[in-house]
Design an enzyme around this catalytic site. Structure first.
Site, PDB file in Angstrom:
ATOM      1  N   ASP A 137      -3.441 -12.643   5.137  1.00 15.46           N
ATOM      2  CA  ASP A 137      -4.683 -12.206   5.791  1.00 15.46           C
ATOM      3  C   ASP A 137      -5.955 -12.692   5.095  1.00 15.46           C
ATOM      4  O   ASP A 137      -7.056 -12.303   5.471  1.00 15.46           O
ATOM      5  CB  ASP A 137      -4.711 -10.681   5.968  1.00 15.46           C
ATOM      6  CG  ASP A 137      -4.302  -9.919   4.730  1.00 15.46           C
ATOM      7  OD1 ASP A 137      -4.135 -10.544   3.666  1.00 15.46           O
ATOM      8  OD2 ASP A 137      -4.141  -8.683   4.816  1.00 15.46           O
TER       9      ASP A 137
ATOM     10  N   HIS B 239      -6.231  -7.610   0.843  1.00 18.32           N
ATOM     11  CA  HIS B 239      -6.482  -6.220   0.442  1.00 18.32           C
ATOM     12  C   HIS B 239      -5.895  -5.959  -0.954  1.00 18.32           C
ATOM     13  O   HIS B 239      -4.858  -6.524  -1.311  1.00 18.32           O
ATOM     14  CB  HIS B 239      -5.865  -5.256   1.459  1.00 18.32           C
ATOM     15  CG  HIS B 239      -6.377  -5.463   2.857  1.00 18.32           C
ATOM     16  ND1 HIS B 239      -5.771  -6.317   3.751  1.00 18.32           N
ATOM     17  CD2 HIS B 239      -7.461  -4.952   3.493  1.00 18.32           C
ATOM     18  CE1 HIS B 239      -6.454  -6.316   4.891  1.00 18.32           C
ATOM     19  NE2 HIS B 239      -7.487  -5.492   4.761  1.00 18.32           N
TER      20      HIS B 239
ATOM     21  N   ASP C   9      -2.815 -11.011  -1.156  1.00 15.98           N
ATOM     22  CA  ASP C   9      -3.252 -10.403   0.102  1.00 15.98           C
ATOM     23  C   ASP C   9      -4.769 -10.164   0.072  1.00 15.98           C
ATOM     24  O   ASP C   9      -5.350  -9.964  -0.988  1.00 15.98           O
ATOM     25  CB  ASP C   9      -2.508  -9.066   0.239  1.00 15.98           C
ATOM     26  CG  ASP C   9      -2.587  -8.443   1.617  1.00 15.98           C
ATOM     27  OD1 ASP C   9      -1.601  -8.524   2.360  1.00 15.98           O
ATOM     28  OD2 ASP C   9      -3.643  -7.840   1.939  1.00 15.98           O
TER      29      ASP C   9
ATOM     30  N   HIS D 163       0.810  -1.222   0.000  1.00 13.82           N
ATOM     31  CA  HIS D 163       0.000   0.000   0.000  1.00 13.82           C
ATOM     32  C   HIS D 163       0.845   1.276   0.000  1.00 13.82           C
ATOM     33  O   HIS D 163       0.304   2.362  -0.152  1.00 13.82           O
ATOM     34  CB  HIS D 163      -0.921   0.038   1.229  1.00 13.82           C
ATOM     35  CG  HIS D 163      -1.897  -1.101   1.315  1.00 13.82           C
ATOM     36  ND1 HIS D 163      -2.769  -1.419   0.294  1.00 13.82           N
ATOM     37  CD2 HIS D 163      -2.126  -2.017   2.302  1.00 13.82           C
ATOM     38  CE1 HIS D 163      -3.505  -2.470   0.657  1.00 13.82           C
ATOM     39  NE2 HIS D 163      -3.129  -2.847   1.861  1.00 13.82           N
TER      40      HIS D 163
HETATM   41 ZN   LIG Z   1      -3.821  -7.114   3.658  1.00 19.73          ZN
END
Ligand SMILES: [Zn+2]
Length: 384
Positions: free
Chosen positions: A255, A174, A172, A136
């Site tokens: 995650d 996200h 991931d 990110h």
């Molecule tokens: Zn993540």
């Protein structure tokens, strides 16, 4: 000689041991140190395979990051304070990106590890950097617990070596927004992200192709191993076979497992190992990164298992005592940490999930991802 050189390299650092984002933060937990301890306790790493991560220099970091942002991050570490102007502008000490004692050195070590991985794979090879995967991070600000973007820096390292056809695969929970945006419209880096839809950062929708060289598979809540197998065989592998990349970087944020507190996905760690096993041989260069993962047992078991895949080691049915001791030594302040299930201590592989029908929306997402794929960059060159 050749075999020795081709064996995978593991890049780690002791900086992760005892380093925390603060007691109430999801990254209060040890992750890289536990994964490394587990790998060692399994006897899965030869001393010659291990490399200590160098710390990236400000000069290396400013190939992607803004010099004033790097200066602010170094200042925050030195003073452990953030002026309001820096907080507002750089999101340091704000938005889940706390000031902590190693707030520059730790991410700079992660970046140094991924840069070293790019260098070590210049002529081919496999490197695992569990401290990397901070997908990110933005050029000029921290985002989503990520201060720097080691993945972008490593990909830029490969580009600097003259590679023109790189695949970035983000597993991931996200969306890998920082990496996708960094290479928006760049035909040399194709980014493919499988992540939970309708979750922060709320980007990476199915139709988002970032100028043509990205695909996104935003999966629904409850995404399971059967569906991950479908995505592997009906999106990830067809895309890789179509593009024939010179190098693959995988962000293996842990995650997306069922017991992670920050997602509603439902994978077992078997899905991660299956994906890596299928992808790892498809390019001469492979960098495997870490990423998210907020249950300390799950992260360590997942990442140690992935290192096993790179080395051809199957998870033992029951962990040896030294490995079990590593996992029994963990504590976790969240409710799920009060009474962990026994298999988090005694096994590396999760119990197999019974097969279930793949939901139509998963099939549709894969079909969308394969639509209008760009030609591989080499093919474009030969036409020109
Ligand atoms: Zn993540």
């Amino acid at each position: 000689m050749l075999g020795l050189r081709m064996s995978p390299t593991l890049i780690g650092s002791e900086i992760y041991r005892g380093s925390t984002y603060g007691p109430k933060h999801p990254l209060a937990i040890p992750r890289v140190s536990t994964a490394l301890d587990l790998i060692r306790a399994l006897g899965w790493v030869e001393p010659a395979q291990y490399r200590d991560s160098p710390r990236a220099t400000p000069e290396q970091l400013t190939r992607f990051h803004a010099p004033d942002y790097i200066a602010a991050l170094m200042r925050a570490e030195a003073t452990q304070l953030v002026p309001e102007a820096d907080r507002a502008r750089f999101h340091i000490g704000a938005h889940g990106n706390p000031v902590y004692p190693e707030v520059f050195r730790r991410p700079a070590t992660g970046a140094g590890g991924t840069l070293l991985a790019a260098e070590l794979t210049r002529h081919g090879g496999v490197v695992h950097v569990p401290g990397g995967g901070t997908h990110h991070g933005r050029p000029d600000r921290a985002s989503g617990f990520c201060y720097l973007n080691d993945a972008v820096l490593g990909l830029m390292g490969w580009l600097g070596q003259g590679l023109t056809n790189i695949l970035y695969l983000d597993l991931d929970a996200h969306h890998g927004d920082g990496v996708q945006d960094a290479f928006h419209g760049d035909p040399s880096v194709f980014t493919l992200s499988v992540h939970e839809g309708a979750r922060w950062p709320f980007t990476g929708e199915a139709g988002d192709v970032a100028g043509g060289h990205a695909r996104n598979i935003p999966v629904p809540e409850g995404y399971n191993d059967s569906e991950a197998g479908w995505v592997l065989h009906h999106a990830i592998l067809p895309i890789i076979r179509h593009l024939r990349p010179q190098a693959i970087m995988i962000q293996a944020g842990a995650d997306a497992v069922a017991e992670d507190p920050l997602s509603r996905l439902a994978l077992s760690n078997n899905a991660y190992r299956a994906t890596l096993a299928a992808v790892m041989g498809l390019a001469p260069r492979l960098i495997l990164l870490g990423g998210g993962g907020y249950n300390p047992w799950s992260v360590a078991r997942c990442w140690a298992g992935l290192w096993g895949v790179l080395n051809g080691f199957a998870p033992p049915a029951r962990l040896p005592p030294a490995a079990e001791a590593v996992l029994r030594g963990l504590t976790w302040a969240r409710a799920a940490g009060r009474n962990p299930p026994e298999h988090w201590f005694t096994t590396l592989a999760d119990p197999p999930q019974p097969p279930v029908p793949v939901r139509p929306e998963i099939r549709a997402l894969c079909a969308t991802a394969l639509r209008d794929l760009p030609e591989p960059p080499e093919a474009m060159e030969s036409v020109a």
